[in-house]
Write a protein that holds these residues in place. Structure first.
Motif, PDB file in Angstrom:
ATOM      1  N   GLU A   1      12.100  -6.524   8.076  1.00  0.00           N
ATOM      2  CA  GLU A   1      11.387  -6.550   6.791  1.00  0.00           C
ATOM      3  C   GLU A   1      10.142  -5.668   6.800  1.00  0.00           C
ATOM      4  OE1 GLU A   1      12.266  -7.768   3.851  1.00  0.00           O
ATOM      5  OE2 GLU A   1      14.155  -8.388   4.756  1.00  0.00           O
ATOM      6  N   THR A   2       9.403  -5.667   7.886  1.00  0.00           N
ATOM      7  CA  THR A   2       8.204  -4.806   7.931  1.00  0.00           C
ATOM      8  C   THR A   2       8.597  -3.334   7.989  1.00  0.00           C
ATOM      9  OG1 THR A   2       8.037  -5.173  10.325  1.00  0.00           O
ATOM     10  CG2 THR A   2       6.619  -6.512   8.898  1.00  0.00           C
TER      11      THR A   2
ATOM     12  N   ALA B   1       9.463  -2.373   4.516  1.00  0.00           N
ATOM     13  CA  ALA B   1       8.266  -2.326   3.671  1.00  0.00           C
ATOM     14  C   ALA B   1       7.347  -1.155   4.018  1.00  0.00           C
ATOM     15  CB  ALA B   1       7.493  -3.639   3.788  1.00  0.00           C
TER      16      ALA B   1
ATOM     17  N   ARG C   1       2.649  -6.986   2.263  1.00  0.00           N
ATOM     18  CA  ARG C   1       2.826  -6.374   0.953  1.00  0.00           C
ATOM     19  C   ARG C   1       4.020  -6.896   0.170  1.00  0.00           C
ATOM     20  NH1 ARG C   1       1.200  -1.239   3.852  1.00  0.00           N
ATOM     21  NH2 ARG C   1       3.322  -0.899   4.533  1.00  0.00           N
ATOM     22  N   THR C   2       4.914  -7.604   0.818  1.00  0.00           N
ATOM     23  CA  THR C   2       6.121  -8.035   0.121  1.00  0.00           C
ATOM     24  C   THR C   2       6.272  -9.552   0.213  1.00  0.00           C
ATOM     25  OG1 THR C   2       7.573  -7.901   2.047  1.00  0.00           O
ATOM     26  CG2 THR C   2       7.261  -5.871   0.774  1.00  0.00           C
TER      27      THR C   2
END
Length: 153
Positions: free
Chosen positions: A71-72, A75, A90-91
């Protein structure tokens, strides 16, 4: 510059400042009471509990780490060192993973009680040992990060 913003924990249970105060006092008191309770008792056989607990925590940590890295990466956190180290989540997916990591600190508190129940001298846990502070302070540090870097602040 730190300022607690009461609305940052909306939708995320167990992130209020009241819970943090309760957790700090409750954990310290429970450890002290259980240590006193176990002083005059035989050690408990926690081998199976310890094995299951450690396996479950390890699997949870592995899954959380893999999903967090994916996920990072998606993002854009790996674009630069600054992006990786200096930016808040951020997400929504990254925030949820951070929240799950924060909640895992509650689960880790079980370690302390297992160690107290074992009564092994090499693993004895008291409010003066590093394990106690690692577990106790870890959740408060994550809570501080949560209130400081919550998106929308």
């Amino acid at each position: 510059r730190f300022s607690y913003m009461a609305n940052t924990n909306v939708g995320y249970p167990l992130t209020s400042i009241e819970f943090m105060i309760f957790q700090a006092i409750g954990y310290n008191a429970a450890c002290w009471i259980f240590t006193k309770y176990m002083e005059k008792r035989e050690p408990l056989n926690t081998k199976t509990l310890t094995q299951v607990h450690n396996l479950a925590m390890s699997l949870f940590s592995l899954i959380l780490t893999v999903v967090f890295l994916v996920e990072t990466y998606k993002a854009g956190y790996f674009e630069s060192l600054d992006s990786l180290l200096c930016n808040p989540p951020r997400t929504p997916a990254v925030m949820m993973l951070f929240y799950l990591f924060y909640l895992s600190k509650l689960w880790e508190m079980l370690d302390t009680f297992i160690l107290i129940a074992n009564k092994k001298k090499s693993h004895m846990v008291t409010p003066n040992t590093p394990h106690f502070h690692f577990v106790s302070d870890g959740m408060r540090i994550l809570w501080f990060c949560w209130t400081r870097f919550h998106p929308g602040d």
